[in-house]
Design a protein around this motif. Structure first.
Motif, PDB file in Angstrom:
ATOM      1  N   ASN A 227     -35.302  -5.358   3.895  1.00 23.58           N
ATOM      2  CA  ASN A 227     -36.213  -4.242   4.174  1.00 23.58           C
ATOM      3  C   ASN A 227     -36.860  -4.317   5.553  1.00 23.58           C
ATOM      4  O   ASN A 227     -37.711  -3.480   5.883  1.00 23.58           O
ATOM      5  N   LEU A 228     -36.491  -5.315   6.342  1.00 23.89           N
ATOM      6  CA  LEU A 228     -37.090  -5.457   7.666  1.00 23.89           C
ATOM      7  C   LEU A 228     -36.521  -4.419   8.637  1.00 23.89           C
ATOM      8  O   LEU A 228     -35.344  -4.055   8.558  1.00 23.89           O
ATOM      9  N   THR A 229     -37.366  -3.946   9.527  1.00 25.87           N
ATOM     10  CA  THR A 229     -36.932  -2.975  10.532  1.00 25.87           C
ATOM     11  C   THR A 229     -36.261  -3.706  11.687  1.00 25.87           C
ATOM     12  O   THR A 229     -36.841  -4.632  12.277  1.00 25.87           O
ATOM     13  N   ALA A 230     -35.056  -3.289  12.003  1.00 26.82           N
ATOM     14  CA  ALA A 230     -34.317  -3.944  13.084  1.00 26.82           C
ATOM     15  C   ALA A 230     -35.007  -3.687  14.422  1.00 26.82           C
ATOM     16  O   ALA A 230     -35.590  -2.621  14.640  1.00 26.82           O
ATOM     17  N   PRO A 231     -34.966  -4.653  15.335  1.00 22.27           N
ATOM     18  CA  PRO A 231     -35.616  -4.462  16.639  1.00 22.27           C
ATOM     19  C   PRO A 231     -34.874  -3.417  17.467  1.00 22.27           C
ATOM     20  O   PRO A 231     -33.668  -3.213  17.308  1.00 22.27           O
ATOM     21  N   ALA A 232     -35.618  -2.778  18.373  1.00 22.44           N
ATOM     22  CA  ALA A 232     -35.010  -1.758  19.230  1.00 22.44           C
ATOM     23  C   ALA A 232     -34.044  -2.381  20.235  1.00 22.44           C
ATOM     24  O   ALA A 232     -33.070  -1.756  20.643  1.00 22.44           O
ATOM     25  N   VAL A 233     -34.316  -3.631  20.623  1.00 20.40           N
ATOM     26  CA  VAL A 233     -33.491  -4.325  21.617  1.00 20.40           C
ATOM     27  C   VAL A 233     -32.762  -5.476  20.922  1.00 20.40           C
ATOM     28  O   VAL A 233     -33.395  -6.398  20.415  1.00 20.40           O
ATOM     29  N   GLU A 234     -31.446  -5.440  20.917  1.00 25.74           N
ATOM     30  CA  GLU A 234     -30.661  -6.434  20.189  1.00 25.74           C
ATOM     31  C   GLU A 234     -30.334  -7.671  21.024  1.00 25.74           C
ATOM     32  O   GLU A 234     -30.105  -8.751  20.492  1.00 25.74           O
ATOM     33  N   ASP A 235     -30.306  -7.545  22.338  1.00 29.53           N
ATOM     34  CA  ASP A 235     -29.930  -8.654  23.222  1.00 29.53           C
ATOM     35  C   ASP A 235     -30.972  -9.766  23.125  1.00 29.53           C
ATOM     36  O   ASP A 235     -32.135  -9.572  23.497  1.00 29.53           O
ATOM     37  N   PRO A 236     -30.594 -10.964  22.641  1.00 29.85           N
ATOM     38  CA  PRO A 236     -31.578 -12.037  22.492  1.00 29.85           C
ATOM     39  C   PRO A 236     -32.172 -12.523  23.803  1.00 29.85           C
ATOM     40  O   PRO A 236     -33.246 -13.124  23.820  1.00 29.85           O
ATOM     41  N   ASP A 237     -31.493 -12.263  24.927  1.00 33.11           N
ATOM     42  CA  ASP A 237     -32.023 -12.695  26.221  1.00 33.11           C
ATOM     43  C   ASP A 237     -32.930 -11.651  26.861  1.00 33.11           C
ATOM     44  O   ASP A 237     -33.511 -11.906  27.935  1.00 33.11           O
TER      45      ASP A 237
ATOM     46  N   ASP B 108     -52.987  -6.171   4.976  1.00 33.56           N
ATOM     47  CA  ASP B 108     -53.991  -5.419   5.725  1.00 33.56           C
ATOM     48  C   ASP B 108     -55.266  -5.259   4.909  1.00 33.56           C
ATOM     49  O   ASP B 108     -55.402  -5.848   3.822  1.00 33.56           O
ATOM     50  N   ILE B 109     -56.211  -4.442   5.398  1.00 36.19           N
ATOM     51  CA  ILE B 109     -57.509  -4.293   4.749  1.00 36.19           C
ATOM     52  C   ILE B 109     -57.396  -3.717   3.345  1.00 36.19           C
ATOM     53  O   ILE B 109     -58.263  -3.925   2.488  1.00 36.19           O
ATOM     54  N   ASP B 110     -56.310  -2.995   3.083  1.00 35.08           N
ATOM     55  CA  ASP B 110     -56.074  -2.424   1.746  1.00 35.08           C
ATOM     56  C   ASP B 110     -55.204  -3.331   0.888  1.00 35.08           C
ATOM     57  O   ASP B 110     -54.719  -2.902  -0.169  1.00 35.08           O
ATOM     58  N   GLU B 111     -54.996  -4.558   1.361  1.00 36.44           N
ATOM     59  CA  GLU B 111     -54.165  -5.546   0.674  1.00 36.44           C
ATOM     60  C   GLU B 111     -52.716  -5.094   0.549  1.00 36.44           C
ATOM     61  O   GLU B 111     -52.004  -5.465  -0.387  1.00 36.44           O
ATOM     62  N   GLU B 112     -52.293  -4.291   1.518  1.00 33.27           N
ATOM     63  CA  GLU B 112     -50.897  -3.876   1.603  1.00 33.27           C
ATOM     64  C   GLU B 112     -50.194  -4.764   2.627  1.00 33.27           C
ATOM     65  O   GLU B 112     -50.787  -5.166   3.634  1.00 33.27           O
ATOM     66  N   GLN B 113     -48.919  -5.059   2.380  1.00 32.80           N
ATOM     67  CA  GLN B 113     -48.188  -5.930   3.284  1.00 32.80           C
ATOM     68  C   GLN B 113     -47.997  -5.276   4.646  1.00 32.80           C
ATOM     69  O   GLN B 113     -47.639  -4.099   4.745  1.00 32.80           O
ATOM     70  N   VAL B 114     -48.274  -6.039   5.708  1.00 32.14           N
ATOM     71  CA  VAL B 114     -47.979  -5.587   7.072  1.00 32.14           C
ATOM     72  C   VAL B 114     -46.498  -5.877   7.325  1.00 32.14           C
ATOM     73  O   VAL B 114     -46.088  -7.043   7.323  1.00 32.14           O
ATOM     74  N   PRO B 115     -45.667  -4.863   7.499  1.00 31.60           N
ATOM     75  CA  PRO B 115     -44.218  -5.083   7.569  1.00 31.60           C
ATOM     76  C   PRO B 115     -43.803  -6.064   8.666  1.00 31.60           C
ATOM     77  O   PRO B 115     -44.234  -5.956   9.817  1.00 31.60           O
TER      78      PRO B 115
ATOM     79  N   LYS C 192     -48.075  -8.368  23.157  1.00 30.33           N
ATOM     80  CA  LYS C 192     -48.787  -7.938  21.949  1.00 30.33           C
ATOM     81  C   LYS C 192     -47.789  -7.731  20.817  1.00 30.33           C
ATOM     82  O   LYS C 192     -46.575  -7.905  20.994  1.00 30.33           O
ATOM     83  N   LEU C 193     -48.293  -7.333  19.649  1.00 26.41           N
ATOM     84  CA  LEU C 193     -47.430  -7.234  18.467  1.00 26.41           C
ATOM     85  C   LEU C 193     -46.324  -6.205  18.669  1.00 26.41           C
ATOM     86  O   LEU C 193     -45.167  -6.456  18.302  1.00 26.41           O
ATOM     87  N   ASP C 194     -46.640  -5.060  19.251  1.00 28.52           N
ATOM     88  CA  ASP C 194     -45.602  -4.042  19.466  1.00 28.52           C
ATOM     89  C   ASP C 194     -44.512  -4.548  20.403  1.00 28.52           C
ATOM     90  O   ASP C 194     -43.338  -4.184  20.258  1.00 28.52           O
ATOM     91  N   ASP C 195     -44.907  -5.379  21.373  1.00 34.16           N
ATOM     92  CA  ASP C 195     -43.895  -5.973  22.257  1.00 34.16           C
ATOM     93  C   ASP C 195     -42.934  -6.844  21.453  1.00 34.16           C
ATOM     94  O   ASP C 195     -41.709  -6.774  21.636  1.00 34.16           O
ATOM     95  N   LEU C 196     -43.491  -7.674  20.583  1.00 34.14           N
ATOM     96  CA  LEU C 196     -42.651  -8.566  19.784  1.00 34.14           C
ATOM     97  C   LEU C 196     -41.721  -7.776  18.860  1.00 34.14           C
ATOM     98  O   LEU C 196     -40.564  -8.160  18.658  1.00 34.14           O
ATOM     99  N   ARG C 197     -42.225  -6.667  18.333  1.00 31.88           N
ATOM    100  CA  ARG C 197     -41.404  -5.865  17.415  1.00 31.88           C
ATOM    101  C   ARG C 197     -40.213  -5.219  18.124  1.00 31.88           C
ATOM    102  O   ARG C 197     -39.238  -4.850  17.474  1.00 31.88           O
ATOM    103  N   GLN C 198     -40.298  -5.069  19.442  1.00 30.28           N
ATOM    104  CA  GLN C 198     -39.147  -4.543  20.189  1.00 30.28           C
ATOM    105  C   GLN C 198     -37.951  -5.481  20.120  1.00 30.28           C
ATOM    106  O   GLN C 198     -36.803  -5.044  20.184  1.00 30.28           O
TER     107      GLN C 198
END
Length: 439
Positions: free
Chosen positions: A377-387, A334-341, A76-82
């Motif tokens: 302005n992007l939030t860095a992922p919690a896990v840096e290891d690309p593998d 989003d529904i308020d026309e605000e950017q989804v980060p 899911k999206l939260d997984d990808l954001r990790q």
């Protein structure tokens, strides 16, 4: 998310930028290339040749393919954001746009996208297709409508040199169809197919293409369109030539009808027995109005090719009217026309199913420009290891495939074609594709 042309072009443009970046391309299918593999008619090797250019992109060391991964099911999206600074959705459009006319749900009424998926060997559709009609209607005058009409009208043996799977060949070979009728509600100058796609209809030695002189009408809007577009002018000239030529005696017939608006699919005992259309007339601006003159066509199947529609992605805003993700230059809103980060879109899920494959490059460039502008302005992922994502998928029990795995499947399909003098024979079953890729 999505390793069709849109996703691959976006990855290529991002890789060529000055950004220090690694890119993972997730794909729901075990094989890459999306619409090229599962949306282009098998007798279009010229378009399939685009794969050569896409192949070079996926060969790049900073781009990694992870196939057989379904967003919303496997992650899911939260997984990808990790694991990632940003996510681009390029999931395309594979569903049929609805057509609200009586009888649309009768047995024998089909969506063109479903038929395309069948003859292109999509692993998620049934292996059989009900080809029992002698006369068929196709609604729409775009390239997909012509693809559907051409595949229905050609003999199966004409397609045997392509990559069609055996189940598709056997199904088409048993088809009793003799007549395919293509209907457009407006005039010839408003047709949406390309000149090349149109002329290809006439290349079959077994299919007589028929255009009716009474359908060749123009108004001021049509004439303006002809003057403004060389492509439209070429289409119309071809149609005019066909309308005045003598009919030949090829065993099958493909009829092109203009100024006929489908208004009802006629049925009996729950099955299609005909199509009712209303004759239309041009109104001066390229649009049409009904004349009150109706005709019932004797057909036993109807295919609607009135446009593709994207599917709603879990957790991602979606406009069900346009079939797109709300966005500004590729930035998801989003529904308020605000950017989804950190979330972006490109391709048909962004702009709708319009334009040819080549238009996708400019679309991807706009999205990547937005992403690069937002980079600070992007939030860095919690896990840096690309593998780490590989371990995550393995722990989830996802049998993902890779670019190296595609090389194995590609070689396997080509080897299947060698005994028959064919470039390849496409493997259809998902489990078999996955097994070969992961061997």
């Amino acid at each position: 998310m999505g390793a069709g042309p849109a996703g691959i072009y976006a990855a290529d443009i991002l890789d060529k930028s000055d950004a220090d970046v690694t890119i993972d391309l997730f794909e729901r299918m075990p094989a890459p290339f999306g619409l090229i593999r599962y949306g282009v008619a098998p007798d279009h090797p010229r378009i399939k040749g685009i794969v050569t250019a896409l192949h070079k992109v996926l060969d790049k060391p900073n781009i990694r393919l992870l196939g057989n991964v379904d967003y919303g099911t496997d992650l899911k999206l939260d997984d990808l954001r990790q694991f990632y600074d940003a996510v681009i959705f390029s999931t395309g459009a594979m569903a049929d746009r609805a057509l609200d006319i009586p009888g649309i749900d009768l047995d024998g009424s089909y969506g063109a996208a479903d038929f395309v998926s069948w003859y292109d060997g999509h692993p998620d559709v049934p292996r059989t297709w009900p080809l029992n009609a002698t006369s068929v209607a196709v609604l729409g005058v775009g390239n997909v409508a012509l693809d559907v009409a051409r595949i229905l009208a050609k003999t199966a043996d004409e397609l045997l040199s392509t990559d069609i799977p055996d189940n598709v060949y056997q199904g088409l070979k048993a088809s009793p169809v003799t007549d395919v009728h293509v209907f457009g509600r407006r005039g010839p100058a408003q047709a949406k197919f390309t000149p090349l796609e149109l002329r290809e209809l006439d290349h079959s030695p077994n299919v007589e293409v028929i255009v009716y002189p009474e359908d060749i009408e123009f108004d001021e809007g049509s004439i303006a369109a002809l003057r403004a577009s060389k492509q439209i002018d070429m289409v119309v000239k071809t149609l005019q030539e066909w309308a005045i030529r003598d009919q030949g005696d090829r065993p099958k017939r493909l009829h092109l009808h203009f100024l006929h608006s489908p208004c009802e699919i006629v049925g009996e005992d729950g099955k299609v027995t005909g199509l009712r259309t209303e004759r239309t007339e041009l109104t001066g601006d390229g649009n049409v109005r009904g004349t009150g003159e109706f005709h019932v066509w004797d057909v036993q199947a109807v295919y609607r090719a009135v446009g593709y529609l994207s599917s709603h992605l879990p957790e991602i805003p979606f406009d069900h009217t346009t079939g797109t993700v709300p966005n500004q230059a590729g930035r998801v809103l989003d529904i308020d026309e605000e950017q989804v980060p950190g979330v972006y879109v490109t391709g048909w899920i962004k702009r709708g199913p319009v334009g040819l494959i080549g238009h996708t490059k400019g679309d991807a460039a706009e999205t990547i420009a937005s992403l690069l502008a937002d980079a600070g302005n992007l939030t860095a992922p919690a896990v840096e290891d690309p593998d780490a994502i590989l371990g995550f998928l393995t722990e989830r029990g996802v049998p993902f495939t890779t670019w190296e795995g595609w090389g194995k499947l590609d070689a396997h399909e080509k080897a299947l074609g060698v005994p028959h003098g064919r470039e390849r024979v496409k493997v259809v079953e998902r489990d078999e594709m996955t097994r070969i890729s992961r061997s």
